[in-house]
Design an enzyme around this catalytic site. Structure first.
Site, PDB file in Angstrom:
ATOM      1  N   HIS A  61       0.850  -1.190   0.000  1.00 35.97           N
ATOM      2  CA  HIS A  61       0.000   0.000   0.000  1.00 35.97           C
ATOM      3  C   HIS A  61       0.887   1.241   0.000  1.00 35.97           C
ATOM      4  O   HIS A  61       0.681   2.145  -0.770  1.00 35.97           O
ATOM      5  CB  HIS A  61      -0.947  -0.004   1.204  1.00 35.97           C
ATOM      6  N   GLU A 115       0.734   8.262  -3.656  1.00 31.92           N
ATOM      7  CA  GLU A 115       1.625   7.818  -2.571  1.00 31.92           C
ATOM      8  C   GLU A 115       2.882   8.684  -2.512  1.00 31.92           C
ATOM      9  O   GLU A 115       3.356   9.043  -1.431  1.00 31.92           O
ATOM     10  CB  GLU A 115       1.999   6.342  -2.756  1.00 31.92           C
ATOM     11  N   LYS A 118       1.773  12.431  -1.350  1.00 32.10           N
ATOM     12  CA  LYS A 118       1.326  12.512   0.045  1.00 32.10           C
ATOM     13  C   LYS A 118       2.415  12.076   1.028  1.00 32.10           C
ATOM     14  O   LYS A 118       2.621  12.727   2.047  1.00 32.10           O
ATOM     15  CB  LYS A 118       0.068  11.662   0.247  1.00 32.10           C
ATOM     16  N   HIS A 119       3.082  10.955   0.746  1.00 27.71           N
ATOM     17  CA  HIS A 119       4.025  10.382   1.713  1.00 27.71           C
ATOM     18  C   HIS A 119       5.496  10.520   1.284  1.00 27.71           C
ATOM     19  O   HIS A 119       6.346  10.895   2.069  1.00 27.71           O
ATOM     20  CB  HIS A 119       3.704   8.897   1.939  1.00 27.71           C
TER      21      HIS A 119
END
Ligand SMILES: *[C@@H]1O[C@H](CO)[C@@H](O)[C@H](O)[C@H]1NC(C)=O
Length: 232
Positions: A61, A115, A118-119
């Site tokens: 994920h 991903e 955001k991260h």
């Protein structure tokens, strides 16, 4: 001459160390894997990629920078957008181990872009975009969660398993306690959805988690199969 070189090297090394110390901005990573069967059998359902139904295996994920106090930084650098060209040679591996199952249409690049923005941008001082995706792929190679669970007699057969026994199997095999997050299937049963492992800020070593995600699991949880009938 030699003295000048060692002076220069000294300056370079200390600048590098200073950069590491100031710009980290997070304490550790969560490396999060998800069970596709539990993503797909919810009320929302799922959509398979064009490349077909993903393997009946845990998939990535994300790799999420986190703080020891449980909160996390996000969207750290809008000036560093996702660039698919940087990972074009990783694409086949990513499609296999980091697939999107979101509806209305599984879009891999959109998922990876989300991903990263955001991260991933929150660890960009340590891992550039390419290194970030390679790091996640390498972590996935280091730990085969399905194999670990099956070896302990815990199979994706739709039966209930003790949360404690699942945690214990992973702890024994990896040396580190996992965080387990559950979700609900269509009939409201608690099931094994995501497994969190913690990783040091370099992205190379698993560590004991400083803090765990909220699990929302019952004491026994379903491990659903990833069957053919779950696609919307
Ligand atoms: C958690 O720690 C980070 C970094 O030290 C800090 O910026 C943040 O405000 C803290 N959050 C909470 C809820 O304490």
């Amino acid at each position: 001459m030699k003295a000048i070189y060692s002076l220069l090297i000294g300056i370079l090394v200390s600048q590098h160390l200073a950069a590491i110390c100031v710009s980290e901005g997070f304490d550790f990573f969560y490396f999060v894997q998800q069970w596709p069967g539990s993503f797909c059998d919810t009320r929302t359902g799922c959509c398979y990629p064009q490349t077909g139904k993903p393997a009946s295996d845990f998939s990535i994920h994300g790799l999420w920078p986190n703080y020891n106090n449980g909160s996390y930084p996000s969207n750290c650098d809008y000036r560093n957008p996702f660039n698919p060209r940087m990972i074009s040679d990783l694409r086949i591996r990513l499609e296999k181990t980091w697939p999107s199952l979101a509806c209305p249409r599984s879009e891999m690049l959109r998922f990876w872009s989300h991903e990263w923005i955001k991260h991933g941008t929150c660890s960009e001082s340590i891992l550039n975009q390419r290194a970030y995706f390679i790091t996640a792929l390498n972590l996935r190679n280091k730990v085969n969660l399905l194999q670990i669970l099956v070896n302990a007699g815990i199979k994706p057969d739709g039966r209930l398993y003790s949360l404690g026994v699942i945690k214990e199997a992973i702890t024994k095999a990896t040396g580190y306690t996992p965080g387990i997050v559950c979700n609900l299937d269509r009939s409201g049963s608690s099931q094994l959805y995501q497994i969190f492992l913690c990783v040091d800020t370099s992205g190379s070593k698993f560590i004991e988690c400083p803090v765990f995600p909220r699990q929302m699991c019952g004491s026994s949880i379903k491990f659903p199969s990833f069957g053919a009938s779950t696609q919307l």
